[in-house]
Design a protein around this motif. Structure first.
Motif, mmCIF file in Angstrom:
data_model
loop_
_atom_site.group_PDB
_atom_site.id
_atom_site.type_symbol
_atom_site.label_atom_id
_atom_site.label_comp_id
_atom_site.label_asym_id
_atom_site.label_seq_id
_atom_site.Cartn_x
_atom_site.Cartn_y
_atom_site.Cartn_z
ATOM 1 N N LEU A 296 0.860 4.003 -2.865
ATOM 2 C CA LEU A 296 0.660 5.526 -2.884
ATOM 3 C C LEU A 296 1.640 6.427 -3.174
ATOM 4 C CD1 LEU A 296 -1.432 5.222 0.813
ATOM 5 C CD2 LEU A 296 -2.309 5.662 -1.508
ATOM 6 N N ARG A 297 2.889 5.987 -2.990
ATOM 7 C CA ARG A 297 3.848 6.924 -3.654
ATOM 8 C C ARG A 297 4.039 6.756 -4.895
ATOM 9 N NH1 ARG A 297 6.908 9.398 -5.585
ATOM 10 N NH2 ARG A 297 9.163 10.184 -5.120
ATOM 11 N N SER B 129 -5.367 10.876 -10.736
ATOM 12 C CA SER B 129 -4.685 11.816 -9.497
ATOM 13 C C SER B 129 -5.290 12.969 -9.304
ATOM 14 C CB SER B 129 -3.224 11.683 -9.391
ATOM 15 O OG SER B 129 -2.801 12.493 -10.561
ATOM 16 N N GLU C 298 0.920 -1.122 0.022
ATOM 17 C CA GLU C 298 -0.005 0.037 -0.077
ATOM 18 C C GLU C 298 0.962 1.454 -0.012
ATOM 19 O OE1 GLU C 298 -3.629 2.112 2.594
ATOM 20 O OE2 GLU C 298 -2.314 0.730 3.484
ATOM 21 N N SER C 299 1.963 1.277 0.920
ATOM 22 C CA SER C 299 2.803 2.450 0.786
ATOM 23 C C SER C 299 3.426 2.674 -0.478
ATOM 24 C CB SER C 299 3.791 2.272 1.885
ATOM 25 O OG SER C 299 3.243 2.388 3.264
ATOM 26 N N VAL D 148 -1.037 13.430 -6.011
ATOM 27 C CA VAL D 148 -1.486 12.395 -5.028
ATOM 28 C C VAL D 148 -2.675 11.741 -5.539
ATOM 29 C CG1 VAL D 148 -2.335 12.543 -2.606
ATOM 30 C CG2 VAL D 148 -0.717 14.221 -3.566
ATOM 31 N N GLN E 101 5.057 5.920 10.223
ATOM 32 C CA GLN E 101 3.831 6.887 9.868
ATOM 33 C C GLN E 101 3.257 7.315 11.027
ATOM 34 O OE1 GLN E 101 1.663 4.678 6.752
ATOM 35 N NE2 GLN E 101 3.648 4.723 5.392
ATOM 36 N N ARG F 44 -4.117 10.398 4.530
ATOM 37 C CA ARG F 44 -3.219 11.055 5.256
ATOM 38 C C ARG F 44 -2.507 12.505 4.807
ATOM 39 N NH1 ARG F 44 -0.219 5.787 7.402
ATOM 40 N NH2 ARG F 44 -2.268 4.562 7.901
ATOM 41 N N VAL F 45 -1.854 12.070 3.324
ATOM 42 C CA VAL F 45 -1.291 13.106 2.625
ATOM 43 C C VAL F 45 -2.073 14.285 2.340
ATOM 44 C CG1 VAL F 45 0.223 13.711 0.605
ATOM 45 C CG2 VAL F 45 0.727 11.585 1.922
ATOM 46 N N ASN G 274 -5.391 8.630 -1.047
ATOM 47 C CA ASN G 274 -4.386 9.020 0.011
ATOM 48 C C ASN G 274 -4.560 10.155 1.181
ATOM 49 O OD1 ASN G 274 -1.864 9.239 1.462
ATOM 50 N ND2 ASN G 274 -0.522 9.202 -0.457
#
Length: 195
Positions: free
Chosen positions: A42-43, A163, A38-39, A137, A109, A143-144, A141
């Motif tokens: 997301l990146r 995005s 997942e990380s 993004v 995180q 959190r970001v 996502n």
């Protein structure tokens, strides 16, 4: 070396933020491989583990890329980078733009590491004359997106096919001088010459 210490008042582990150096390539590879699917998704918008070419870019190899890491106990726990556009190229509003990306190890995180990396990256970008940040993004996502909105409420958020296109204006860089010393702390000559 330009370092920023990120610590917790409650005695938990701390991380130092510093520029990436060529010797970090293997550690960067381990860092990205250790991220959850997942990380990484997301990146990078895909669950990829960067190969050598991408690692070279992420390590700040090209001259227009600034890369920094957060390190705790000798292990990379966060990575951020900014890729500047050409110095002579400005966007339609006249801004000099840099594209940024940040990722933090899953266990680190929600501990302020991402925000600290962004502050360091922004400060370094402003010192280079950058006047706007650009980010892509994923809409999921959260959190970001929450971090962006809390730090930059005036961020412009557009939508592309897959995005969110985020644009953040930056204030002009101001050199920070230390405050003047009080008269009691002024340097005084050791010897006074009389004529």
């Amino acid at each position: 070396m330009n370092r920023t210490q990120l610590g917790q008042a409650d005695g938990r582990a701390t991380a130092a933020i510093r520029p990436v150096c060529p010797a970090d390539l293997a550690a960067l590879s381990d860092f990205f491989a250790g991220l959850s699917v997942e990380s990484r998704y997301l990146r990078f918008f895909a669950p990829v583990t960067p190969a050598y070419g991408l690692l070279h870019l992420l390590s700040g190899g090209p001259a227009n890329v600034d890369a920094i890491v957060a390190v705790a106990d000798g292990v990379i726990v966060g990575h951020a980078m900014a890729a500047d556009g050409p110095e002579d190229h400005r966007d339609p509003c006249g801004a000099r733009v840099t594209d940024v990306g940040v990722v933090v190890a899953d266990a680190w995180q929600r501990r302020g590491v991402g925000a600290a990396l962004m502050r360091a990256l922004v400060s370094r970008a402003q010192a280079r004359g950058v006047t706007a940040l650009a980010m892509d993004v994923l809409p999921g996502n959260r959190r970001v997106l929450a971090m962006i909105i809390s730090h930059w409420p005036d961020a412009a958020i557009g939508r592309s096919s897959d995005s969110l296109d985020i644009r953040i204006p930056l204030p002009l860089y101001q050199v920070r001088l230390p405050p003047p010393r009080p008269a009691s702390e002024q340097v005084r000559p050791l010897v006074t010459l009389e004529r």
